[in-house]
Design a protein around this motif. Structure first.
Motif, PDB file in Angstrom:
ATOM      1  N   CYS A   9      -4.870 -17.745   1.176  1.00  0.00           N
ATOM      2  CA  CYS A   9      -6.180 -18.269   1.545  1.00  0.00           C
ATOM      3  C   CYS A   9      -6.093 -19.791   1.639  1.00  0.00           C
ATOM      4  O   CYS A   9      -5.628 -20.455   0.710  1.00  0.00           O
ATOM      5  N   GLN A  34     -11.796  -4.526  -3.815  1.00  0.00           N
ATOM      6  CA  GLN A  34     -12.491  -4.094  -2.596  1.00  0.00           C
ATOM      7  C   GLN A  34     -11.987  -2.748  -2.080  1.00  0.00           C
ATOM      8  O   GLN A  34     -12.208  -2.391  -0.926  1.00  0.00           O
ATOM      9  N   GLU A  59     -12.064  -6.207   9.103  1.00  0.00           N
ATOM     10  CA  GLU A  59     -12.531  -7.566   9.424  1.00  0.00           C
ATOM     11  C   GLU A  59     -13.592  -8.041   8.438  1.00  0.00           C
ATOM     12  O   GLU A  59     -13.823  -9.236   8.310  1.00  0.00           O
ATOM     13  N   THR A  60     -14.200  -7.111   7.719  1.00  0.00           N
ATOM     14  CA  THR A  60     -15.223  -7.467   6.735  1.00  0.00           C
ATOM     15  C   THR A  60     -14.619  -7.875   5.393  1.00  0.00           C
ATOM     16  O   THR A  60     -15.338  -8.320   4.508  1.00  0.00           O
ATOM     17  N   TRP A  61     -13.301  -7.706   5.246  1.00  0.00           N
ATOM     18  CA  TRP A  61     -12.634  -8.071   3.992  1.00  0.00           C
ATOM     19  C   TRP A  61     -12.736  -9.575   3.779  1.00  0.00           C
ATOM     20  O   TRP A  61     -12.636 -10.361   4.727  1.00  0.00           O
ATOM     21  N   VAL A  62     -12.966  -9.982   2.540  1.00  0.00           N
ATOM     22  CA  VAL A  62     -13.050 -11.406   2.191  1.00  0.00           C
ATOM     23  C   VAL A  62     -12.154 -11.688   1.000  1.00  0.00           C
ATOM     24  O   VAL A  62     -11.775 -10.780   0.254  1.00  0.00           O
ATOM     25  N   CYS A  63     -11.807 -12.943   0.809  1.00  0.00           N
ATOM     26  CA  CYS A  63     -10.990 -13.367  -0.322  1.00  0.00           C
ATOM     27  C   CYS A  63     -11.697 -12.961  -1.615  1.00  0.00           C
ATOM     28  O   CYS A  63     -12.865 -13.314  -1.813  1.00  0.00           O
ATOM     29  N   ASN A  81     -14.419 -15.673  -1.558  1.00  0.00           N
ATOM     30  CA  ASN A  81     -15.210 -15.039  -0.494  1.00  0.00           C
ATOM     31  C   ASN A  81     -14.978 -15.622   0.894  1.00  0.00           C
ATOM     32  O   ASN A  81     -15.809 -15.448   1.785  1.00  0.00           O
ATOM     33  N   ALA A  82     -13.847 -16.298   1.095  1.00  0.00           N
ATOM     34  CA  ALA A  82     -13.509 -16.800   2.432  1.00  0.00           C
ATOM     35  C   ALA A  82     -13.209 -15.607   3.343  1.00  0.00           C
ATOM     36  O   ALA A  82     -12.706 -14.580   2.876  1.00  0.00           O
ATOM     37  N   PRO A  83     -13.485 -15.734   4.634  1.00  0.00           N
ATOM     38  CA  PRO A  83     -13.215 -14.624   5.560  1.00  0.00           C
ATOM     39  C   PRO A  83     -11.718 -14.418   5.784  1.00  0.00           C
ATOM     40  O   PRO A  83     -10.904 -15.308   5.500  1.00  0.00           O
ATOM     41  N   LYS A  84     -11.365 -13.279   6.303  1.00  0.00           N
ATOM     42  CA  LYS A  84      -9.981 -12.941   6.613  1.00  0.00           C
ATOM     43  C   LYS A  84      -9.335 -14.003   7.511  1.00  0.00           C
ATOM     44  O   LYS A  84      -8.149 -14.299   7.377  1.00  0.00           O
ATOM     45  N   SER A  85     -10.126 -14.608   8.384  1.00  0.00           N
ATOM     46  CA  SER A  85      -9.611 -15.621   9.306  1.00  0.00           C
ATOM     47  C   SER A  85      -9.153 -16.894   8.606  1.00  0.00           C
ATOM     48  O   SER A  85      -8.463 -17.726   9.204  1.00  0.00           O
TER      49      SER A  85
END
Length: 53
Positions: free
Chosen positions: A6, A22, A35-39, A43-47
């Motif tokens: 991350c 999760q 794609e809805t997974w977050v850190c 809580n940062a996005p997968k991107s």
């Protein structure tokens, strides 16, 4: 399998362990995460993740 870090907090996603917080099973490649997974730490996005060399 490739691990990803991350860029916001430094959390490392290890596909061998998955992400129990999760419901991600062990041996799940990063590319297969929804794609809805977050850190799980910030809580940062997968991107917001980058591969680790």
């Amino acid at each position: 399998m490739q691990m990803y870090r991350c860029t916001k907090c430094g959390y490392v996603y290890n596909p061998k362990t998955g992400d129990q917080t999760q419901g991600i099973a062990p041996n799940t490649p990063f590319e297969d995460l929804p794609e809805t997974w977050v850190c799980p730490r910030c809580n940062a996005p997968k991107s917001a993740f980058e591969p680790i060399d």
